[in-house]
Design a protein around this motif. Structure first.
Motif, PDB file in Angstrom:
ATOM      1  N   ALA A   1     -21.588-138.350  -0.094  1.00 37.84           N
ATOM      2  CA  ALA A   1     -21.051-138.677  -1.489  1.00 37.84           C
ATOM      3  C   ALA A   1     -20.338-140.500  -1.715  1.00 37.84           C
ATOM      4  N   GLN A   2     -20.058-140.244  -0.244  1.00 41.95           N
ATOM      5  CA  GLN A   2     -19.526-141.584  -0.423  1.00 41.95           C
ATOM      6  C   GLN A   2     -20.080-142.719  -0.134  1.00 41.95           C
ATOM      7  N   ARG A   3     -21.341-142.634   0.616  1.00 42.75           N
ATOM      8  CA  ARG A   3     -22.473-143.125   0.955  1.00 42.75           C
ATOM      9  C   ARG A   3     -23.376-143.807  -0.156  1.00 42.75           C
ATOM     10  N   LEU A   4     -23.553-142.147  -0.492  1.00 46.54           N
ATOM     11  CA  LEU A   4     -24.504-141.991  -1.952  1.00 46.54           C
ATOM     12  C   LEU A   4     -23.979-142.892  -2.854  1.00 46.54           C
ATOM     13  N   LYS A   5     -22.364-142.564  -3.534  1.00 55.13           N
ATOM     14  CA  LYS A   5     -22.249-142.840  -5.037  1.00 55.13           C
ATOM     15  C   LYS A   5     -22.552-144.262  -5.534  1.00 55.13           C
ATOM     16  N   ALA A   6     -22.577-145.464  -4.428  1.00 56.95           N
ATOM     17  CA  ALA A   6     -22.724-146.676  -5.345  1.00 56.95           C
ATOM     18  C   ALA A   6     -24.176-146.953  -5.897  1.00 56.95           C
ATOM     19  N   PRO A   7     -25.219-146.938  -4.614  1.00 59.64           N
ATOM     20  CA  PRO A   7     -26.758-147.138  -4.682  1.00 59.64           C
ATOM     21  C   PRO A   7     -27.169-145.899  -6.064  1.00 59.64           C
ATOM     22  N   THR A   8     -26.581-144.551  -6.062  1.00 59.19           N
ATOM     23  CA  THR A   8     -26.842-143.950  -6.978  1.00 59.19           C
ATOM     24  C   THR A   8     -26.377-144.288  -8.587  1.00 59.19           C
ATOM     25  N   VAL A   9     -25.610-144.083  -8.588  1.00 55.66           N
ATOM     26  CA  VAL A   9     -24.637-144.204 -10.010  1.00 55.66           C
ATOM     27  C   VAL A   9     -24.726-145.578 -10.459  1.00 55.66           C
ATOM     28  N   GLY A  10     -23.706-146.658  -9.314  1.00 52.89           N
ATOM     29  CA  GLY A  10     -23.667-148.128  -9.424  1.00 52.89           C
ATOM     30  C   GLY A  10     -24.946-148.487 -10.739  1.00 52.89           C
ATOM     31  N   PRO A  11     -26.035-148.181 -10.670  1.00 49.63           N
ATOM     32  CA  PRO A  11     -27.246-148.775 -10.940  1.00 49.63           C
ATOM     33  C   PRO A  11     -26.903-148.534 -12.391  1.00 49.63           C
ATOM     34  N   LEU A  12     -26.816-147.719 -12.430  1.00 48.18           N
ATOM     35  CA  LEU A  12     -26.628-146.431 -14.282  1.00 48.18           C
ATOM     36  C   LEU A  12     -25.788-147.051 -14.493  1.00 48.18           C
ATOM     37  N   LEU A  13     -24.755-147.272 -13.980  1.00 42.01           N
ATOM     38  CA  LEU A  13     -23.262-148.169 -14.387  1.00 42.01           C
ATOM     39  C   LEU A  13     -23.571-149.642 -14.587  1.00 42.01           C
ATOM     40  N   VAL A  14     -24.647-150.643 -14.586  1.00 37.25           N
ATOM     41  CA  VAL A  14     -24.888-151.491 -14.767  1.00 37.25           C
ATOM     42  C   VAL A  14     -26.063-151.495 -15.846  1.00 37.25           C
ATOM     43  N   GLN A  15     -27.180-150.618 -15.899  1.00 35.02           N
ATOM     44  CA  GLN A  15     -27.697-149.802 -16.993  1.00 35.02           C
ATOM     45  C   GLN A  15     -27.134-149.843 -18.540  1.00 35.02           C
ATOM     46  N   ASN A  16     -26.139-149.405 -18.116  1.00 33.77           N
ATOM     47  CA  ASN A  16     -25.511-148.604 -19.253  1.00 33.77           C
ATOM     48  C   ASN A  16     -24.014-148.989 -20.104  1.00 33.77           C
ATOM     49  N   PHE A  17     -23.446-150.229 -19.570  1.00 32.25           N
ATOM     50  CA  PHE A  17     -22.557-150.155 -19.683  1.00 32.25           C
ATOM     51  C   PHE A  17     -22.326-152.198 -19.466  1.00 32.25           C
ATOM     52  N   SER A  18     -21.303-152.475 -20.928  1.00 31.58           N
ATOM     53  CA  SER A  18     -21.684-154.112 -20.494  1.00 31.58           C
ATOM     54  C   SER A  18     -20.282-154.249 -20.012  1.00 31.58           C
TER      55      SER A  18
END
Length: 174
Positions: free
Chosen positions: A93-110
């Motif tokens: 979970a620690q390893r996959l958190k940034a590459p999985t959720v990070g792009p979604l945060l970039v895409q969906n939040f200003s």
């Protein structure tokens, strides 16, 4: 003309700085957000379900002493599973958190929304609330149980007996 180039270069530099700044905001959100806890719950839920199913399966079939001893043995096996599986899932979970959720945060939040999210995640009120949630849930659960016990216990007992009867019939019939 050189003033225009400076303005264009300045604008380009500002645009290039924004993704880095946004990425830093995303990293901060990911550090504050303990998303790996969800993965840990996913690993531990089958153990809790297995113990509950074992308890139901044993109820009324064996003596209370044998039921307790059997459940202790099962709980030991389940704890071994939890102890072995939790670190694996936590690390993944620690390893996959940034590459999985990070792009979604970039895409969906200003940038501004990410700053607001960080403020929320860092809020002392939120931290205090989260620390008190188990106490709130326990108090609420106890009150619900006390208020519902008289109506629910007979239904629970009837359900348990019906399932037990069905299981006994299924295991005795060739």
């Amino acid at each position: 003309m050189s003033l225009t180039l400076v303005a264009v270069a300045g604008a380009a530099a500002a645009q290039q700085a924004t993704p880095d700044d946004k990425q830093k905001l995303v990293q901060k959100v990911l550090a504050l957000w303990h998303l790996e806890d969800t993965a840990i719950v996913m690993v531990q839920r089958p153990a809790a379900n297995a113990l509950q199913q074992a308890r139901i399966a044993l109820q009324g079939r064996v003596s209370a002493a044998k039921q307790e001893a059997t459940l202790r043995g099962i709980a030991s096996d389940l704890q071994q599973y939890v102890d072995e599986a939790t670190p694996i899932v936590r690390d993944n979970a620690q390893r996959l958190k940034a590459p999985t959720v990070g792009p979604l945060l970039v895409q969906n939040f200003s940038d501004d929304e990410l700053r607001q999210l960080i403020a929320l995640l860092e809020s002392p009120v939120k931290k205090k609330f989260e620390q008190l949630v188990p106490q709130f849930e326990r108090s609420f659960g106890e009150k619900i149980a006390a208020e519902s016990r008289a109506a629910i216990d007979p239904k629970l007992q009837a359900m348990t007996q019906a399932v037990g009867l069905t299981l006994r019939t299924a295991t005795m019939t060739p």
